[in-house]
Design a protein around this motif. Sequence first.
Motif, PDB file in Angstrom:
ATOM      1  N   TRP A   9      -6.667   3.567  -5.366  1.00  0.00           N
ATOM      2  CA  TRP A   9      -5.742   4.672  -4.360  1.00  0.00           C
ATOM      3  C   TRP A   9      -4.503   3.951  -4.391  1.00  0.00           C
ATOM      4  O   TRP A   9      -4.187   2.901  -4.445  1.00  0.00           O
ATOM      5  CB  TRP A   9      -6.249   4.248  -2.779  1.00  0.00           C
ATOM      6  CG  TRP A   9      -7.563   4.924  -2.554  1.00  0.00           C
ATOM      7  CD1 TRP A   9      -8.604   4.586  -3.060  1.00  0.00           C
ATOM      8  CD2 TRP A   9      -7.708   6.045  -1.832  1.00  0.00           C
ATOM      9  NE1 TRP A   9      -9.544   5.444  -2.431  1.00  0.00           N
ATOM     10  CE2 TRP A   9      -8.907   6.369  -1.675  1.00  0.00           C
ATOM     11  CE3 TRP A   9      -6.776   7.066  -1.075  1.00  0.00           C
ATOM     12  CZ2 TRP A   9      -9.686   7.516  -0.946  1.00  0.00           C
ATOM     13  CZ3 TRP A   9      -7.124   7.973  -0.446  1.00  0.00           C
ATOM     14  CH2 TRP A   9      -8.684   8.175  -0.349  1.00  0.00           C
ATOM     15  N   TYR A  10      -3.417   5.140  -4.528  1.00  0.00           N
ATOM     16  CA  TYR A  10      -2.097   5.013  -4.485  1.00  0.00           C
ATOM     17  C   TYR A  10      -1.235   5.553  -3.325  1.00  0.00           C
ATOM     18  O   TYR A  10      -1.795   6.328  -2.734  1.00  0.00           O
ATOM     19  CB  TYR A  10      -1.278   5.535  -5.777  1.00  0.00           C
ATOM     20  CG  TYR A  10      -1.558   4.562  -6.926  1.00  0.00           C
ATOM     21  CD1 TYR A  10      -2.746   4.280  -7.602  1.00  0.00           C
ATOM     22  CD2 TYR A  10      -0.426   3.703  -7.489  1.00  0.00           C
ATOM     23  CE1 TYR A  10      -2.700   3.599  -8.612  1.00  0.00           C
ATOM     24  CE2 TYR A  10      -0.488   2.929  -8.416  1.00  0.00           C
ATOM     25  CZ  TYR A  10      -1.601   3.083  -9.290  1.00  0.00           C
ATOM     26  OH  TYR A  10      -1.797   2.091 -10.457  1.00  0.00           O
ATOM     27  N   GLN A  11      -0.299   4.847  -2.993  1.00  0.00           N
ATOM     28  CA  GLN A  11       0.749   5.550  -1.893  1.00  0.00           C
ATOM     29  C   GLN A  11       1.704   5.843  -2.489  1.00  0.00           C
ATOM     30  O   GLN A  11       2.315   5.327  -3.236  1.00  0.00           O
ATOM     31  CB  GLN A  11       0.684   4.466  -0.837  1.00  0.00           C
ATOM     32  CG  GLN A  11       1.656   4.551   0.280  1.00  0.00           C
ATOM     33  CD  GLN A  11       1.752   3.364   1.141  1.00  0.00           C
ATOM     34  OE1 GLN A  11       2.416   2.209   0.525  1.00  0.00           O
ATOM     35  NE2 GLN A  11       1.575   3.183   2.484  1.00  0.00           N
ATOM     36  N   GLN A  12       2.475   6.978  -1.804  1.00  0.00           N
ATOM     37  CA  GLN A  12       3.843   7.363  -2.444  1.00  0.00           C
ATOM     38  C   GLN A  12       4.427   7.813  -0.991  1.00  0.00           C
ATOM     39  O   GLN A  12       4.274   8.663  -0.323  1.00  0.00           O
ATOM     40  CB  GLN A  12       3.595   8.657  -3.301  1.00  0.00           C
ATOM     41  CG  GLN A  12       4.980   8.837  -3.978  1.00  0.00           C
ATOM     42  CD  GLN A  12       4.974  10.008  -4.856  1.00  0.00           C
ATOM     43  OE1 GLN A  12       4.033  10.921  -4.656  1.00  0.00           O
ATOM     44  NE2 GLN A  12       5.848  10.015  -5.750  1.00  0.00           N
ATOM     45  N   PRO A  55       4.796   6.153  -6.883  1.00  0.00           N
ATOM     46  CA  PRO A  55       3.498   5.913  -6.223  1.00  0.00           C
ATOM     47  C   PRO A  55       3.463   4.241  -6.244  1.00  0.00           C
ATOM     48  O   PRO A  55       3.813   3.786  -7.302  1.00  0.00           O
ATOM     49  CB  PRO A  55       2.490   6.532  -7.055  1.00  0.00           C
ATOM     50  CG  PRO A  55       3.284   7.780  -7.919  1.00  0.00           C
ATOM     51  CD  PRO A  55       4.534   7.407  -7.790  1.00  0.00           C
ATOM     52  N   ILE A 113      -2.506   0.615  -3.894  1.00  0.00           N
ATOM     53  CA  ILE A 113      -2.783   0.178  -2.532  1.00  0.00           C
ATOM     54  C   ILE A 113      -3.991  -0.720  -3.032  1.00  0.00           C
ATOM     55  O   ILE A 113      -4.151  -2.087  -2.467  1.00  0.00           O
ATOM     56  CB  ILE A 113      -3.321   1.143  -1.643  1.00  0.00           C
ATOM     57  CG1 ILE A 113      -2.159   2.298  -1.286  1.00  0.00           C
ATOM     58  CG2 ILE A 113      -3.849   0.508  -0.263  1.00  0.00           C
ATOM     59  CD1 ILE A 113      -2.467   3.225  -0.477  1.00  0.00           C
ATOM     60  N   LEU A 157      -7.012   2.662   6.771  1.00  0.00           N
ATOM     61  CA  LEU A 157      -5.731   1.795   7.085  1.00  0.00           C
ATOM     62  C   LEU A 157      -5.761   1.476   8.535  1.00  0.00           C
ATOM     63  O   LEU A 157      -5.712   2.506   9.294  1.00  0.00           O
ATOM     64  CB  LEU A 157      -4.555   2.921   6.950  1.00  0.00           C
ATOM     65  CG  LEU A 157      -4.586   3.482   5.599  1.00  0.00           C
ATOM     66  CD1 LEU A 157      -3.326   4.542   5.589  1.00  0.00           C
ATOM     67  CD2 LEU A 157      -4.041   2.377   4.381  1.00  0.00           C
ATOM     68  N   ASP A 175       3.691   4.122   7.641  1.00  0.00           N
ATOM     69  CA  ASP A 175       2.598   4.369   7.108  1.00  0.00           C
ATOM     70  C   ASP A 175       2.438   5.873   6.539  1.00  0.00           C
ATOM     71  O   ASP A 175       1.694   6.358   5.692  1.00  0.00           O
ATOM     72  CB  ASP A 175       1.019   4.074   7.588  1.00  0.00           C
ATOM     73  CG  ASP A 175       1.077   2.653   7.659  1.00  0.00           C
ATOM     74  OD1 ASP A 175       0.685   1.910   8.749  1.00  0.00           O
ATOM     75  OD2 ASP A 175       1.504   1.791   6.602  1.00  0.00           O
ATOM     76  N   ALA A 217       2.885   8.757   4.581  1.00  0.00           N
ATOM     77  CA  ALA A 217       3.175   8.839   3.004  1.00  0.00           C
ATOM     78  C   ALA A 217       2.117   9.753   2.513  1.00  0.00           C
ATOM     79  O   ALA A 217       1.283  10.353   3.056  1.00  0.00           O
ATOM     80  CB  ALA A 217       3.057   7.496   2.498  1.00  0.00           C
ATOM     81  N   TYR A 219      -1.213   9.853   0.027  1.00  0.00           N
ATOM     82  CA  TYR A 219      -2.196   8.817  -0.307  1.00  0.00           C
ATOM     83  C   TYR A 219      -3.029   9.619  -1.430  1.00  0.00           C
ATOM     84  O   TYR A 219      -3.741  10.578  -1.139  1.00  0.00           O
ATOM     85  CB  TYR A 219      -3.078   8.297   0.793  1.00  0.00           C
ATOM     86  CG  TYR A 219      -2.329   7.464   1.609  1.00  0.00           C
ATOM     87  CD1 TYR A 219      -1.306   8.070   2.665  1.00  0.00           C
ATOM     88  CD2 TYR A 219      -2.201   5.982   1.513  1.00  0.00           C
ATOM     89  CE1 TYR A 219      -0.746   7.111   3.498  1.00  0.00           C
ATOM     90  CE2 TYR A 219      -1.510   5.285   2.259  1.00  0.00           C
ATOM     91  CZ  TYR A 219      -0.772   5.806   3.401  1.00  0.00           C
ATOM     92  OH  TYR A 219      -0.018   5.061   4.137  1.00  0.00           O
TER      93      TYR A 219
END
Lengths: 110, 120
Positions: free
Chosen positions: A35-38, A44, A47, A75, A82, A84, A86
């Motif tokens: 999983w990535y968050q941007q 990105p 996570i 989360l 937060d 963003a 995902y």
Amino acid sequence: LAKTTQPISMDSYEGQEVNITCSHNNIATNDYITWYQQFPSQGPRFIIQGYKTKVTNEVASLFIPADRKSSTLSLPRVSLSDTAVYYCLVRTDSWGKLQFGAGTQVVVTP
Amino acid sequence: EAGVTQFPSHSVIEKGQTVTLRCDPISGHDNLYWYRRVMGKEIKFLLHFVKESKQDESGMPNNRFLAERTGGTYSTLKVQPAELEDSGVYFCASSPGSLGTPNPWNTEAFFGQGTRLTVV
């Protein structure tokens, strides 16, 4: 590469727990779930990553059932920061390309 | 430790011109990747370097795009000549490890801030 499906968007209030479920029915035996968050105007950011069962770090938890056909990013107690996009990705090998889908836009409001 | 840096952050050029984007990966990272997001679309893989060699360039859209990685350090992505559809955000990422050293858990890719390219 296994295709992933996740919600387009989710809304939440501050302090709540946000759970994003991703489907990856065609995941292969050697694949990892990442999983990535941007954030807007940024690249990105990694996570969490897992193979099976549960993985937890200081940011999130990742739950993967035994059949590994889905995964849930959790989360805890989200804050406004937060907000963003995902992305759920399935990685076939450790150094290969990442295949991004549309991601889930999470919006946290007061 | 410095992260992945990309230059320039923004570039506006006219159709037909040439633009060169630069990426400095995290020091010591063998793997370097280029991605891009065109307007309204998903982030797409362009290519992958392992040190100075192109490991996978299956995502390069056409021969107007040329990527190099001098000495296995920084990388450049040149677009020549630029077309309107090349507009978008170009991301660079790097990760440690090499094909000869299995380390599946150390697979985090670190992304740069991106270069926003606008072709007018």
